[in-house]
Design a protein around this motif. Structure first.
Motif, PDB file in Angstrom:
ATOM      1  N   LEU A   1       0.826  -1.206   0.000  1.00 52.33           N
ATOM      2  CA  LEU A   1       0.000   0.000   0.000  1.00 52.33           C
ATOM      3  C   LEU A   1       0.863   1.259   0.000  1.00 52.33           C
ATOM      4  CD1 LEU A   1      -2.913   0.976   0.087  1.00 52.33           C
ATOM      5  CD2 LEU A   1      -2.819   0.832   2.565  1.00 52.33           C
ATOM      6  N   ALA A   2       1.950   1.250   0.745  1.00 49.92           N
ATOM      7  CA  ALA A   2       2.854   2.401   0.790  1.00 49.92           C
ATOM      8  C   ALA A   2       3.435   2.682  -0.596  1.00 49.92           C
ATOM      9  CB  ALA A   2       3.974   2.154   1.804  1.00 49.92           C
ATOM     10  N   VAL A   3       3.855   1.629  -1.293  1.00 53.62           N
ATOM     11  CA  VAL A   3       4.410   1.793  -2.634  1.00 53.62           C
ATOM     12  C   VAL A   3       3.333   2.307  -3.580  1.00 53.62           C
ATOM     13  CG1 VAL A   3       5.335   0.550  -4.621  1.00 53.62           C
ATOM     14  CG2 VAL A   3       6.248   0.094  -2.348  1.00 53.62           C
ATOM     15  N   LYS A   4       2.160   1.715  -3.501  1.00 52.26           N
ATOM     16  CA  LYS A   4       1.054   2.098  -4.388  1.00 52.26           C
ATOM     17  C   LYS A   4       0.664   3.563  -4.212  1.00 52.26           C
ATOM     18  CE  LYS A   4      -3.730   0.817  -5.412  1.00 52.26           C
ATOM     19  NZ  LYS A   4      -4.841  -0.050  -5.034  1.00 52.26           N
ATOM     20  N   GLU A   5       0.659   4.031  -2.961  1.00 54.57           N
ATOM     21  CA  GLU A   5       0.241   5.399  -2.666  1.00 54.57           C
ATOM     22  C   GLU A   5       1.421   6.373  -2.611  1.00 54.57           C
ATOM     23  OE1 GLU A   5      -2.396   5.733   0.648  1.00 54.57           O
ATOM     24  OE2 GLU A   5      -3.779   4.232  -0.151  1.00 54.57           O
TER      25      GLU A   5
ATOM     26  N   THR B   1       5.455   6.641   2.751  1.00 55.96           N
ATOM     27  CA  THR B   1       6.394   5.788   3.476  1.00 55.96           C
ATOM     28  C   THR B   1       5.635   4.708   4.242  1.00 55.96           C
ATOM     29  OG1 THR B   1       6.375   7.099   5.515  1.00 55.96           O
ATOM     30  CG2 THR B   1       7.974   7.743   3.801  1.00 55.96           C
ATOM     31  N   PHE B   2       6.354   3.643   4.525  1.00 60.67           N
ATOM     32  CA  PHE B   2       5.777   2.571   5.328  1.00 60.67           C
ATOM     33  C   PHE B   2       5.359   3.106   6.696  1.00 60.67           C
ATOM     34  CE2 PHE B   2       6.365  -0.798   8.511  1.00 60.67           C
ATOM     35  CZ  PHE B   2       5.441  -1.717   8.057  1.00 60.67           C
ATOM     36  N   LYS B   3       6.163   3.997   7.259  1.00 64.28           N
ATOM     37  CA  LYS B   3       5.853   4.568   8.571  1.00 64.28           C
ATOM     38  C   LYS B   3       4.533   5.341   8.529  1.00 64.28           C
ATOM     39  CE  LYS B   3       7.802   7.334  12.286  1.00 64.28           C
ATOM     40  NZ  LYS B   3       8.992   8.038  12.782  1.00 64.28           N
ATOM     41  N   GLN B   4       4.324   6.123   7.483  1.00 63.79           N
ATOM     42  CA  GLN B   4       3.071   6.882   7.358  1.00 63.79           C
ATOM     43  C   GLN B   4       1.872   5.950   7.269  1.00 63.79           C
ATOM     44  OE1 GLN B   4       4.175   8.991   3.798  1.00 63.79           O
ATOM     45  NE2 GLN B   4       4.390  10.939   4.885  1.00 63.79           N
ATOM     46  N   ILE B   5       1.981   4.949   6.428  1.00 60.45           N
ATOM     47  CA  ILE B   5       0.882   3.993   6.246  1.00 60.45           C
ATOM     48  C   ILE B   5       0.624   3.228   7.534  1.00 60.45           C
ATOM     49  CG2 ILE B   5       0.224   1.859   5.034  1.00 60.45           C
ATOM     50  CD1 ILE B   5      -0.102   4.302   3.273  1.00 60.45           C
TER      51      ILE B   5
END
Length: 71
Positions: A26-30, A33-37
């Motif tokens: 989801l982080a890559v798609k949007e 960052t992984f932290k934000q997601i």
């Protein structure tokens, strides 16, 4: 009894790995960052827990539990 604890731990680890992969995708798609997601996900989990605990159905169950404990 030890086997049950190990099974629970293995199951939790498996779920955590799956969740991590999904959040990474989801982080890559949007393009975030992984932290934000991850932070958004955790906030949503707590929000959902609060909504469930404060739902009319949950309040009704708590009321019934109190009545049955008095009897």
């Amino acid at each position: 009894m030890q086997i049950d604890i190990e099974d629970d731990s293995s199951s939790a680890n498996s779920e955590l790995r799956y969740l991590t992969l999904e959040l990474m995708k989801l982080a890559v798609k949007e393009n975030r960052t992984f932290k934000q997601i991850s932070q958004e996900y955790v906030e949503n989990v707590f929000l959902l827990q609060t909504l469930i605990e404060n739902s009319p159905a949950e309040r009704l169950l708590k009321t019934k539990e109190k009545k049955s404990s008095y009897e």
